[in-house]
Write an enzyme that holds these catalytic residues in place. Structure first.
Site, PDB file in Angstrom:
ATOM      1  CG  HIS A 156      -4.106 -37.617  15.191  1.00  0.00           C
ATOM      2  ND1 HIS A 156      -4.144 -39.099  15.267  1.00  0.00           N
ATOM      3  CD2 HIS A 156      -5.432 -37.631  14.557  1.00  0.00           C
ATOM      4  CE1 HIS A 156      -5.065 -39.680  15.177  1.00  0.00           C
ATOM      5  NE2 HIS A 156      -5.904 -38.755  14.332  1.00  0.00           N
TER       6      HIS A 156
ATOM      7  CE  LYS B 212       6.999  -1.788   9.477  1.00  0.00           C
ATOM      8  NZ  LYS B 212       6.101  -0.909   8.707  1.00  0.00           N
TER       9      LYS B 212
ATOM     10  CD  GLU C 126       9.815  -7.158   5.970  1.00  0.00           C
ATOM     11  OE1 GLU C 126       9.363  -6.227   5.670  1.00  0.00           O
ATOM     12  OE2 GLU C 126       9.724  -7.686   7.195  1.00  0.00           O
TER      13      GLU C 126
ATOM     14  N   GLY D 274      -3.970  -3.360   5.828  1.00  0.00           N
ATOM     15  CA  GLY D 274      -3.597  -4.716   5.313  1.00  0.00           C
ATOM     16  C   GLY D 274      -4.295  -6.105   5.504  1.00  0.00           C
ATOM     17  NE  ARG D 275      -5.420  -5.522  11.943  1.00  0.00           N
ATOM     18  CZ  ARG D 275      -4.682  -4.063  12.013  1.00  0.00           C
ATOM     19  NH1 ARG D 275      -3.616  -3.979  11.189  1.00  0.00           N
ATOM     20  NH2 ARG D 275      -5.006  -3.033  12.905  1.00  0.00           N
TER      21      ARG D 275
ATOM     22  CE  LYS E  51      -2.685   0.776   3.717  1.00  0.00           C
ATOM     23  NZ  LYS E  51      -3.649   0.674   4.670  1.00  0.00           N
TER      24      LYS E  51
ATOM     25  CD  GLU F  14      -1.020  -6.089  11.943  1.00  0.00           C
ATOM     26  OE1 GLU F  14      -1.542  -6.780  10.750  1.00  0.00           O
ATOM     27  OE2 GLU F  14       0.222  -5.652  11.903  1.00  0.00           O
TER      28      GLU F  14
END
Lengths: 526, 526
Positions: free
Chosen positions: A387, A502, A218, A269-270, A212, A356
């Site tokens: 399991h 950051k 990254e 973002g999420r 965005k 978040e």
């Protein structure tokens, strides 16, 4: 007039704390338990049902929760949000992801633009682009069709779209709408990009760069990584890459891309799976029609979430029960357990969405609060989890509330009958069995084989995980998290907690460190 | 003479509770913090280091923890275990997974067999088989080489082997030891098997059926599913399948398989990655030498775990600190955060290892206990997690202790320099930055941007994730979980908590239900 008050100032919260807790083992045993399964159930969109019979609620608790929903003005706050009030108080932004899939209230105009029209138009541009890629009108330099799409993004630009892709991959293959394989590069670990690049035919791959802000470390690093690989393969990188970004970002209007699709600061973002962030990759992989169905499912669920009657509003009810478990019953975690292999990464997406959004210690005005907020969220698909970590869920010393998801039919419609039942029947039998085992337990004189029960769960049940059901499921959880943020009076739409790391990472890379940070940097050879 | 006493009867536990808690922000700031990074560090095997400088310990806390290790006789109990005492009291079994990779104490004879020799011999048989598959001596009916291996198993037969495969896949490709691609089928959801079968060339695929008991519902169902697919493709299923099972299981000595490799009841599923359960698939995928190195790394770590000095015993120290966080500081969860994409499923394996082992409410004699045991374990690789749930870890209302893992070098040795640093440097800079951000925080007048700090973490650092390092890492966590089980005086090696769900699922499939279970079954159309 909406009142933004802290939870502990609400009269209904004090009253809720005085309501008698139920005994879940008793409640779910015998005929009374059977009656609860029929009674404590509410329809969702796309044929889904939210059943909360095995939660620690009864009519008295529900009444008190509904009163709290009223006093906290949950539907009014939701309306304020989708009509464009500045709900993201920290970043002073509107919160408009609902507009990517529908128009609930009055038009929202921002920056002189009708935002619903803007999102629809971007989705239309994506659909046209995807159709051209599928037809071969947009192709590689040799005029050959692209066969693979690779999303480069991290966090919300990765987890949601990846979970949605995996959720529909087999359904699309079965329903002949599968167009292109999708891959995802997210981690700054160079082994991530290397492995993906080694697994694809780059000459026939189309990359989607998603950021965005256009400044995500990254993602820009992985962009360079991929451009490097394309150049080494003798390819023109700008003919293999599109961007999804905001119009004000450095990636907008760049010659590095075939084209760019736009979102804006009003979509976190999420919450961006239904925007171009999910739209580009899903439309390319499955066709624009599948993505449109996915949006329809989400829109229908958003509409249900406007219901002022908490008992008829599944997302709000789920939010209220989760809040009750967290703040009144004191449970610190919640597990999400989909009985569907296609939802293998859905818990990872919900982990981001929830933790978040609501992992906050200050209210929406930046004032410290005196009560707990968002829980830890984790989960894996069933029956696999049975399991694995279910041992602790059944017999551990702490209680972990559970959120099951199950479908009556599988996606591939390929099954075998073994020992008198199909795999799908075995899958469904297991989820039914688990709910009752957790709720009711089973006494045994051998305490090692004793199950105390009293472990609450809900289940969302559907016919089949198709695009509409997936959209409804996603919107349900987005709205649940939003309502919980309203209850806690926090801002669920910023993420200041990611900033310090950051900043310090930049200092390490610039060798501007001292103290412990300098020592850790040395240990890691930076 | 070992004394198996409950934690709350230990004098050292009462004393530990009186030791002053440290202020982590103060401890990790300035020169004092730098000193701690150098001081609170202990070597592991395979060049790894366990650094616990950012944990809430100081010399006083460590001294009290070491006293507890002594009083609880942790090394004595470990010795009793690897020398064949019946440590799995619930199922009345020895616990011998350490013998799959080394001989620590005196020989263990069971059922008239030297167990170390038995495991070594099975490993040798697997190595010979794998070599024959790689050379083409063992091939499909047309005499063509097998190119893919597919493991069919669930829980411990899936999570560990899958995590180990993913951890070494790119390393093996880089080091020219990659032999065959591996896939995994686990879930009883038929879409899992369908998707895997659609993604492979069955005519050139070798299947490994893994079930110790030979009675695991999911695994037998998926075996039938695969056999069905092989038959439909005109292939002889028995020429495409091997088994890993116990010698007493219905799968042993069966004509349905090319051959079978054996384990026994003394190796629990979640501890079986170093047995044939991991050995067959990893030897086939990467060659027996890679698997042998993996075992060597584990064996070296096991040896370190025998050290009576807790401060020189990394697994024991990790166990003690984790127990302190759980029982004294009161933190209910722990996050595992590997800064390595190759370890993407390692947290899911640890989730089973830890939660299934120590999610117990009775002591090893089956008596209820009055203190909390195993925590909830979850995690995702960094830097991905930073853009997801780290918000809650930094600024949520609860403290979640963290376990980082990082490597100085990546596996593929392919990297790009962007803005003055490589991706690997960015990855390492981020993990260093996160540790300090969590520990020290940062004050800000804007409370929304305020970081309280005081959030404890440790880190395991290595040069590169190679087979030996992976073996050491795995054994470290296995032994950590074992030591914590000793501290809590519980049996970490059974899993009675999974039984009730199985029993009820059978009832559902037999339509022998009533009450709530009958109603849930109806909702799910069973």
């Amino acid at each position: 007039m909406t009142n933004w008050n802290n939870l502990d100032t609400l009269k209904s919260y004090q009253e809720l704390k005085n309501v008698k807790h139920i005994n879940l083992v008793e409640a779910m045993s015998g005929a009374k338990g059977a009656e609860r399964v029929g009674k404590y159930s509410v329809p969702m969109a796309a044929g889904l049902t939210y059943n909360y019979a095995s939660k620690e609620v009864d009519d008295d608790v529900l009444k008190a929760l509904a009163a709290l929903a009223d006093e906290a003005q949950l539907t009014e706050k939701y309306q304020a949000l989708y009509e464009g009030e500045v709900i993201n108080t920290g970043e002073k932004r509107m919160v408009l992801h609902h507009l990517t899939r529908g128009q609930l209230g009055k038009d929202v105009i921002a920056d002189g633009v009708n935002k619903r029209e803007f999102y629809v138009n971007e989705q239309k541009r994506i659909a046209e682009f995807a159709n051209k890629v599928h037809s071969g009108e947009i192709a590689n330099a040799k005029g050959e069709k692209f066969t693979t799409v690779v999303q480069i993004g991290i966090g919300g630009s990765d987890l949601g779209p990846r979970a949605m892709y995996l959720a529909l991959e087999n359904w699309a293959k079965k329903h002949d709408t599968f167009k292109m394989e999708a891959k995802f590069i997210s981690n700054v670990d160079p082994d991530d990009a290397t492995a993906v690049l080694n697994s694809i035919d780059v000459a026939h791959s189309l990359f989607i760069l998603v950021s965005k802000s256009g400044t995500t470390l990254e993602t820009l690093t992985n962009q360079s990584f991929v451009m490097d690989a394309l150049k080494k393969a003798g390819l023109d990188a700008s003919k293999h890459m599109i961007a999804v970004t905001s119009e004000t970002s450095p990636l907008a209007h760049s010659d590095d891309f075939i084209t760019a699709f736009y979102m804006d600061d009003y979509i976190g973002g999420r919450y961006s799976s239904t925007s171009g962030v999910g739209g580009a990759v899903l439309s390319l992989a499955f066709g624009p029609e599948v993505f449109a169905d996915f949006l329809d499912g989400a829109a229908a669920e958003d509409k249900l979430s406007t219901n002022k009657d908490a008992l008829k509003n599944p997302a709000m009810l789920d939010a209220l029960i989760g809040f009750y478990e967290r703040n009144v019953l004191g449970y610190p975690c919640t597990a999400v357990l989909p009985y569907s292999q296609a939802l293998s990464r859905f818990p990872a997406h919900l982990q981001q969405l929830d933790m978040e959004s609501n992992g906050k210690s200050v209210n929406r005005f930046g004032e410290p609060i005196d009560y707990v907020t968002g829980p830890v969220i984790f989960g894996e698909p069933g029956t696999n989890g049975q399991h694995s970590f279910y041992q602790l869920l059944h017999q551990g010393t702490d209680i972990v509330p559970l959120q099951f998801i199950g479908f009556r039919n599988n996606q591939c419609e390929n099954d075998v009958d073994i020992q008198g039942s199909t795999s799908q029947q075995k899958l469904c039998a297991n989820v039914a069995a688990q709910i009752v085992a957790f709720a009711c337990g089973k006494s045994d004189e051998n305490k090692n084989k004793n199950f105390e029960g009293g472990r609450p769960s809900s289940i969302i049940i559907g016919d089949q995980l198709d695009p509409k059901a997936l959209g409804a499921l996603l919107a349900h959880f987005e709205n649940k998290v939003m309502f919980q943020g309203f209850i806690w009076n926090i801002n669920s739409f910023d993420q200041e907690g990611v900033q310090l790391g950051k900043t310090l990472a930049k200092k390490v890379l610039a060798h501007e460190t001292e103290g412990a940070l300098a020592e850790y940097s040395k240990l890691l050879n930076i």
